[in-house]
Design a protein around this motif. Structure first.
Motif, PDB file in Angstrom:
ATOM      1  N   GLY A 165      36.630  52.996  23.165  1.00 16.57           N
ATOM      2  CA  GLY A 165      37.495  52.336  24.143  1.00 16.57           C
ATOM      3  C   GLY A 165      36.851  51.319  25.057  1.00 16.57           C
ATOM      4  O   GLY A 165      37.318  50.178  25.181  1.00 16.57           O
ATOM      5  N   VAL A 166      35.764  51.701  25.749  1.00 18.36           N
ATOM      6  CA  VAL A 166      35.140  50.769  26.697  1.00 18.36           C
ATOM      7  C   VAL A 166      34.450  49.630  25.954  1.00 18.36           C
ATOM      8  O   VAL A 166      34.484  48.469  26.391  1.00 18.36           O
ATOM      9  CB  VAL A 166      34.148  51.505  27.626  1.00 18.36           C
ATOM     10  N   VAL A 167      33.840  49.937  24.825  1.00 16.85           N
ATOM     11  CA  VAL A 167      33.199  48.878  24.032  1.00 16.85           C
ATOM     12  C   VAL A 167      34.238  47.844  23.608  1.00 16.85           C
ATOM     13  O   VAL A 167      34.023  46.627  23.746  1.00 16.85           O
ATOM     14  CB  VAL A 167      32.487  49.473  22.802  1.00 16.85           C
ATOM     15  N   ILE A 168      35.394  48.301  23.128  1.00 15.97           N
ATOM     16  CA  ILE A 168      36.461  47.383  22.738  1.00 15.97           C
ATOM     17  C   ILE A 168      36.957  46.603  23.949  1.00 15.97           C
ATOM     18  O   ILE A 168      37.221  45.395  23.868  1.00 15.97           O
ATOM     19  CB  ILE A 168      37.622  48.146  22.069  1.00 15.97           C
ATOM     20  N   ALA A 169      37.089  47.272  25.097  1.00 15.80           N
ATOM     21  CA  ALA A 169      37.539  46.589  26.313  1.00 15.80           C
ATOM     22  C   ALA A 169      36.602  45.440  26.676  1.00 15.80           C
ATOM     23  O   ALA A 169      37.055  44.337  27.040  1.00 15.80           O
ATOM     24  CB  ALA A 169      37.630  47.587  27.465  1.00 15.80           C
ATOM     25  N   ILE A 170      35.310  45.676  26.589  1.00 15.71           N
ATOM     26  CA  ILE A 170      34.335  44.626  26.895  1.00 15.71           C
ATOM     27  C   ILE A 170      34.456  43.474  25.899  1.00 15.71           C
ATOM     28  O   ILE A 170      34.433  42.295  26.275  1.00 15.71           O
ATOM     29  CB  ILE A 170      32.912  45.213  26.910  1.00 15.71           C
ATOM     30  N   LEU A 171      34.624  43.801  24.625  1.00 15.45           N
ATOM     31  CA  LEU A 171      34.775  42.755  23.615  1.00 15.45           C
ATOM     32  C   LEU A 171      36.077  41.979  23.804  1.00 15.45           C
ATOM     33  O   LEU A 171      36.139  40.772  23.530  1.00 15.45           O
ATOM     34  CB  LEU A 171      34.731  43.374  22.214  1.00 15.45           C
ATOM     35  N   LEU A 172      37.126  42.640  24.288  1.00 14.84           N
ATOM     36  CA  LEU A 172      38.422  41.985  24.485  1.00 14.84           C
ATOM     37  C   LEU A 172      38.399  40.947  25.602  1.00 14.84           C
ATOM     38  O   LEU A 172      39.337  40.142  25.712  1.00 14.84           O
ATOM     39  CB  LEU A 172      39.507  43.024  24.767  1.00 14.84           C
ATOM     40  N   LYS A 173      37.363  40.942  26.427  1.00 13.21           N
ATOM     41  CA  LYS A 173      37.258  39.905  27.456  1.00 13.21           C
ATOM     42  C   LYS A 173      37.215  38.514  26.825  1.00 13.21           C
ATOM     43  O   LYS A 173      37.557  37.524  27.468  1.00 13.21           O
ATOM     44  CB  LYS A 173      36.007  40.130  28.314  1.00 13.21           C
ATOM     45  N   GLU A 174      36.818  38.444  25.559  1.00 11.89           N
ATOM     46  CA  GLU A 174      36.720  37.159  24.878  1.00 11.89           C
ATOM     47  C   GLU A 174      37.998  36.793  24.127  1.00 11.89           C
ATOM     48  O   GLU A 174      38.062  35.731  23.508  1.00 11.89           O
ATOM     49  CB  GLU A 174      35.529  37.169  23.912  1.00 11.89           C
TER      50      GLU A 174
END
Length: 214
Positions: free
Chosen positions: A81-90
């Motif tokens: 979840g958090v890893v995907i959230a960080i990647l979704l910033k882009e």
């Protein structure tokens, strides 16, 4: 100068910015800090935290290159979840909902989402209590949460409404697939894990109850 961690990210992601790399480094550090106080993952995996958890999570992102709305069930320590959230910033308009019933883990997830200004919302609740609160996303993820049959029951409201599941499974996945087909019909694509050759990512779509048997 890049290090082996950035090189491993580049092996599973088509593009990754310097800011994203730094955010993931920061998340790794935050995870280790909190792990001293609460049990976020098995202590035996901390020596391989980057490969076994962060890279294992990041590899999901390019399997859904256009997806902006995600849902992670049983988010635990933030993988994926958090890893995907960080990647979704882009991804402009990106967002992920993270569901975690454990209060301490939910507090960690909120801290991580806030620290890295990631587009995520944490729901400190049981999965069946948020069925009516979270709109159907494009992608549903779950890692080390339940058997495939149980995942279908938990994620059913979203999967039956058009969401695609990306579920990480170990070497016994074929048995889980066979068992789940007793009650469910679905379209399946198997993706080889980039982290563990004995593991796969099951891409599930068009979930529906199994039809009557002859």
């Amino acid at each position: 100068m890049s290090d082996w961690r950035e090189a491993s990210l580049n092996q599973v992601l088509s593009t990754v910015s310097r800011e994203t790399v730094d955010n993931l480094y920061g998340f790794e550090e935050l995870f280790r800090k909190w792990s001293k106080a609460i049990n976020l993952s098995a202590p035996s995996t901390l020596d391989q935290l980057w490969e076994r958890h962060i890279i294992d999570s990041a590899q999901l992102f390019d399997l859904a290159p256009g997806a902006k709305t995600w849902l992670d069930l049983g988010s635990g320590g933030g993988f994926p979840g958090v890893v995907i959230a960080i990647l979704l910033k882009e991804r402009q308009g990106g967002r992920i909902d993270l569901v975690e019933s454990n209060g301490k883990k939910a507090a960690f997830l909120r801290t991580a989402i806030g620290k890295f200004a990631a587009p995520g919302v944490v729901h400190a609740a049981r999965i069946d209590n948020v069925w009516n609160r979270i709109a159907t996303p494009e992608i549903v993820t779950a890692r080390a949460l339940a058997s495939l049959s149980e995942l279908f029951a938990l994620a059913g409201p979203w999967l039956k409404s058009g969401a695609t599941g990306l579920f990480q499974k170990g070497r016994d996945y074929r048995r889980e697939v066979a068992e789940s087909r007793v009650d469910w019909a679905f379209d399946l694509v198997e993706h080889q894990s980039a982290v563990d050759r004995d593991s796969v990512i099951l891409q599930i779509s068009n979930l529906r109850p199994a039809g009557p048997r002859a």
